[in-house]
Design a protein around this motif. Sequence first.
Motif, PDB file in Angstrom:
ATOM      1  N   GLN B 468       0.825  -1.220   0.000  1.00 63.11           N
ATOM      2  CA  GLN B 468       0.000   0.000   0.000  1.00 63.11           C
ATOM      3  C   GLN B 468       0.853   1.261   0.000  1.00 63.11           C
ATOM      4  OE1 GLN B 468      -0.898  -2.796   2.037  1.00 63.11           O
ATOM      5  NE2 GLN B 468      -2.889  -2.262   2.951  1.00 63.11           N
ATOM      6  N   HIS B 469       1.960   1.198   0.746  1.00 63.87           N
ATOM      7  CA  HIS B 469       2.869   2.344   0.763  1.00 63.87           C
ATOM      8  C   HIS B 469       3.336   2.644  -0.650  1.00 63.87           C
ATOM      9  CE1 HIS B 469       3.751   1.531   5.140  1.00 63.87           C
ATOM     10  NE2 HIS B 469       3.588   2.826   5.124  1.00 63.87           N
ATOM     11  N   SER B 472       0.603   3.989  -2.947  1.00 62.55           N
ATOM     12  CA  SER B 472       0.225   5.387  -2.749  1.00 62.55           C
ATOM     13  C   SER B 472       1.349   6.318  -3.227  1.00 62.55           C
ATOM     14  CB  SER B 472      -0.184   5.659  -1.295  1.00 62.55           C
ATOM     15  OG  SER B 472       0.936   5.812  -0.485  1.00 62.55           O
ATOM     16  N   ILE B 536      -2.588  11.979   2.063  1.00 62.89           N
ATOM     17  CA  ILE B 536      -2.996  10.610   2.397  1.00 62.89           C
ATOM     18  C   ILE B 536      -1.757   9.741   2.620  1.00 62.89           C
ATOM     19  CG2 ILE B 536      -4.107   8.531   1.469  1.00 62.89           C
ATOM     20  CD1 ILE B 536      -5.983  10.509  -0.075  1.00 62.89           C
ATOM     21  N   HIS B 537      -0.792   9.930   1.715  1.00 64.55           N
ATOM     22  CA  HIS B 537       0.437   9.127   1.805  1.00 64.55           C
ATOM     23  C   HIS B 537       1.174   9.405   3.110  1.00 64.55           C
ATOM     24  CE1 HIS B 537       3.918   6.907   0.375  1.00 64.55           C
ATOM     25  NE2 HIS B 537       4.686   7.936   0.658  1.00 64.55           N
ATOM     26  N   GLU B 539      -0.027  10.532   5.915  1.00 61.31           N
ATOM     27  CA  GLU B 539      -0.759  10.005   7.072  1.00 61.31           C
ATOM     28  C   GLU B 539      -0.590   8.506   7.164  1.00 61.31           C
ATOM     29  OE1 GLU B 539      -4.659  11.545   6.514  1.00 61.31           O
ATOM     30  OE2 GLU B 539      -4.078  13.525   7.315  1.00 61.31           O
ATOM     31  N   PHE B 540      -0.621   7.887   5.988  1.00 64.36           N
ATOM     32  CA  PHE B 540      -0.490   6.438   5.943  1.00 64.36           C
ATOM     33  C   PHE B 540       0.894   6.009   6.449  1.00 64.36           C
ATOM     34  CE2 PHE B 540       0.031   2.441   3.412  1.00 64.36           C
ATOM     35  CZ  PHE B 540      -0.888   1.714   4.159  1.00 64.36           C
ATOM     36  N   CYS B 541       1.900   6.732   6.004  1.00 64.64           N
ATOM     37  CA  CYS B 541       3.260   6.427   6.461  1.00 64.64           C
ATOM     38  C   CYS B 541       3.362   6.589   7.966  1.00 64.64           C
ATOM     39  CB  CYS B 541       4.285   7.347   5.810  1.00 64.64           C
ATOM     40  SG  CYS B 541       4.632   6.941   4.100  1.00 64.64           S
ATOM     41  N   SER B 543       0.829   6.579  10.267  1.00 65.21           N
ATOM     42  CA  SER B 543      -0.001   5.695  11.082  1.00 65.21           C
ATOM     43  C   SER B 543       0.605   4.302  11.172  1.00 65.21           C
ATOM     44  CB  SER B 543      -1.414   5.622  10.507  1.00 65.21           C
ATOM     45  OG  SER B 543      -1.359   4.992   9.254  1.00 65.21           O
ATOM     46  N   ASN B 544       1.045   3.783  10.044  1.00 62.27           N
ATOM     47  CA  ASN B 544       1.654   2.455  10.093  1.00 62.27           C
ATOM     48  C   ASN B 544       2.917   2.470  10.929  1.00 62.27           C
ATOM     49  OD1 ASN B 544      -0.313   1.957   8.238  1.00 62.27           O
ATOM     50  ND2 ASN B 544       0.937   0.392   7.235  1.00 62.27           N
TER      51      ASN B 544
END
Lengths: 602, 617
Positions: B468-469, B472, B536-537, B539-541, B543-544
């Motif tokens: 997913q990383h 994105s 989004i990217h 935040e995703f980075c 949060s994970n």
Amino acid sequence: MSKFATTFILDVGNSMQREDSMDKTTYLEKATTVLKSILDSKIIQGRKTDVVELIFAGTDETDNPLAEDGQYENLNLKFSFTQANIKMIKYLDSLKKKPNNGNVDIMDALILALFSMNNFCKKLKYEKRIYILTDCQNDMLLDDFTTVKDQILSMNVSIDRKNEEILKEITEFSNGLIFLDREAISALSQLRTKSVKPTTLLRAPLTFGDPESHPEETLSISVYTYLKTSELSAKSAKKWSSIAENTEPESRTCKVDTVRTLKVTKTNEDGMDEDITVEKEDLIKAYRFGKTLVRYTADDEEAMKFRCSKGLSILGFVKKQKIKRWWLISNTISVIPEPGNSYAHVQFASLYKALFETEYCAMVRFCAREDSALKIGCLVPHEGKPYLLFCQLPYAEDLRPYEFTNLKSLLDPENIKVEDPNSSSSLKPKRNKLEARTVKASEAIQRMENFILSMDLMHAIKNPKGETKEAYKTKDIFNPYIQRVNQCISHRATNQIDSFHPTPLPLCDPKFLASITPIPSLIESSRSCATALKEAFTLLKQETTKKTGKRQWQSNKDILPGENVDAIAADRILQNMGNEDGPDAKRRKGVDGLLEINSLFE
Amino acid sequence: MSNWIQNFENFEDDPLLEEDEDDFEERTGLDSILWVIDCSPQMLSSFEDEHSFFETAISCVIKSLQNKIICSDSDLIGVLFYGTKKKQNAFGHENVYLLYDLDVPDVDRILKLETYQNNSDSFLDELGTSEKYAFSDVLWTISSVFSSVTKKLASKRVFLVTNQDNPDQDDIKKLRSSKTRAKDLKDLEISIDLFAMEDAQKPFNYDLFFKEIISEEEGISKSVSAISKFEQFEQKVRSKQVKKRTAFKIPFVIHEGLQISVLGYNLLIDQKKGLPVNLESKTNLQVKTTTKYMCEDTAQYLLPTDIKYFYEYGGERVVFTKEELVGLKNFGDPSLVLLGFKPFSALKMQQNIKHPSFIYPNELDVAGSSSFFAHLLDRMLYLERVAICRLIPRKNSAPRLVALYPDNGEKTEENVDSDAFYGFHVIYLPFADDRRSVIDFKLPESKKLFFNIYFYLDLLLRILVSEQHIESAKKIVKKVGLKKIDPSYFFNPSLQTHFANLQALALKRSIKEDVEDKTLPKTESIHQRAGELIKIHNEFCKSNLVEAEEEARPEKKKKIEVSHDISDANFEILAKEGLLSSLTVPELSTFLKKIGKKAASKKKADVIEAIVKHFGF
């Protein structure tokens, strides 16, 4: 760690003077060769933070700080910690003339080495290393072993030695290595290079977007950058006055002063031109603008300077294919995520993977220092390593778009050039003057292809097991010029009596150039293809009648032994003889090859 | 002390310094260009939407002058008009007007030309236009302009701009006269570059007239294409105005007994600011700098022959003569020696240390070189191979390992706009000495078990980064593509700023505040196109990452934020029911703060007690 403290313990006892039946040299000679080689490379590098100490075990005399009441005898701490120097090399050379017969106790020597190292390094951060060069023929007293062991551990020293048994244990727990003598010599006779400590060029964010106005919507990856390649130049020499060589030996330095004078020409009262000296303080800088000289004060220049702040910013992304390989205009730079910063790592790694998988690269504006030279370039995934590579690309101003006539027409199978029917000249089709093929186009192409494949380098080196390897890998090839300079400096330094009596230079070690010379086996195996290719073209070396420049190239027959090109095609010589309008006549006009070639197209 | 003085003080004339790469050809004099511009009525007609042929020509002349004025300070430039009403030339030819003799370009000339460019009326008023000119007079004037120059000229070039393909109108007598004059120019080694302009209404027929006039060296195959766009004009000026210089001329040894000859060029070279000169501040007189060497022991000035060189070697000084030092570089005569071939993929991006060179066959030393070269290039492209060679470009230059990269001079789909050149690009490969391989920084203590940084980074790549990383990140990469990236697009903003300032100071205009800088990212456009994706990217980075960190370092607690919106009334109910303990400490503390009360401690029980007390239960 950037500071090194190294102790060498050399066994000079009786047994070391035995000859090795294999090569008729004594073990002592072998050991000194190895030691000299290590010292030589340290001298050439000339690092102030790299110090060495030399302890000789088995000397007739005893000279060391621990010697007392018959303890620690036959140990000579000849050179305590200092930068490696010529005296050490000369002393090593003198050893073979004066054999020592003292008792050898390597364990004592090791204790002395540790004692001395402890005194020197104290709590400072040194990378500590002890080399022991011995044949291990003498018994060691083992009672001190445990204390030595503890001390080595507490001091975090690593020990390297050459040869044999008991010390194996020490080297094992201190992560040392044992070299057998021949391995040691061969490891050290390899060409070596100056090791440069990597330093970060820039620590800054790699951004995409505007971190000021849209912090949330901006990619900002904290990265470190390092030089990946950088042209290493040979040591530079200083000036030496040869007229001082004849002065009094006590006071002479042979130093040379550089004297610069600044002068302007003024007309004096008598109407004569006169050169008048100007002080540096009275100067002002000016740039030319055509005939005009535009004055710039330091303030002007500072005020009008182009400003940019340091960092890397991505302009956008392009297909990697769009970047032509020959656009790369400078050395390359490695870009890695900030160590220990997990967020940066995740962002970096996802960008790396995304670029890798899409075969894209990022166009980047790179500023290493505030207001310094701004670079434009592309950021590509490093092939084979998990980080990015910055490759600088040219600016428009850097490009000189010269024109070169496309020679594709010479591949034309018809082999002729049709004249324009409207022109007044002959309508008869004629052969292109540049055409030199003796066989059909398809045949020439085939032979060229065969030749290229026969000279393949990807499998050009075979090891004894029959496995093939790529030849001329850049990591295996050392700059022959730098090797040669270093060879000459060391040779002269170790062989001359003093600076005023230089010895002749040594012959160039064939190793230096061998790495960038055609591989004999490949030349042999491709010979039939090369011969066939040669026969497909008429190549005729022209006699240069007139020197067109100061640096005329000379005949090249020494580079590869072989036939003279001239002999190949006598018919072309005849063809050109006495022909005033032939290439000979044209050549006189100038050196610009393109003009000539166009004229040959007529 | 300002930098530039230090710079020249540090300059050492080390005999080992590389020779000037550009200085292979002996410079025997100055380069000169005479612009010859047709000003007859048809040149004043419309070319592209707003500008006439004439105006277009003038603006290119101005650009060329500006360029010359900044980059090569001693080249000579002149401007000759023909088809004017007025005349001005040594022989009194009608309709030929020599605006500027060959001379170093000057600020005033640019200013003057700018008035013609912006306002052709002023040109008409001053010089006028006419169809009545004899082309042979133009050619005659050209030769007289060049012969009046007293300085020694290394090159004599004419840039002729016209849209008239038949100036002598098939008049046999005139034509014969033009031909004679053209031959004179040729004998004087004056070459003509034709800038033939055309538009849809009036195509340019090269064969009608100019084929016979233009000296044949400037090959028919090159000049025949006419200019129909301003960009083409600019491009042509750009490629012509720098005199082509060879960097080396060497044999190319292919195999034993098989060799051709090649010429080397530098198509890319880091363009720097011109070197400043020193003036005496009060008088503006140019300062001459002389350097002498003095022996410290005898205080005598040293002749070059008195100077030797030394290196320090472990406390000993090792002396070499200049000849010895120069000799150390000698690994054979200048040559390019083929070592073999490798696939394109074997030439990695990181294997680069400096700007490339370029080679083209040299028929003059080995006849047949071009033919052989063309076949080699064609097959290497077909097989996708680079040639690995050893290069010694000049006498006394140290050998280097190079890769020859074939270029067939054709524009590819990916690079429609960029320049392409027919020949081999010579890419200089690093030696082992030039590689800085180990990135040696301290790894975090907890990561010490990993062997080295590459392994560590690689591992992170595998464990930290999920599909997913990457997906994105890919979206972002694909979203902001760049169209133009070739070298002609990015101008060096630092140089341009310097040039703009210099020009403004020289012309006494105000300093331009902002010089266009194409290297600046278009952040607003990036924001519009990819801002949301980046957010989004990010935040995703993040949060994970938090999850990963939680596992790795449980001791560091996550900062808890108040997530529920709890009204004061709700607090009262919860307190009454004794359910306050279901809330979190931050929620409770926030409320307590709001009501201005303090708890005995930060413990949950104390906070609850304080709230319960507040409501009076």
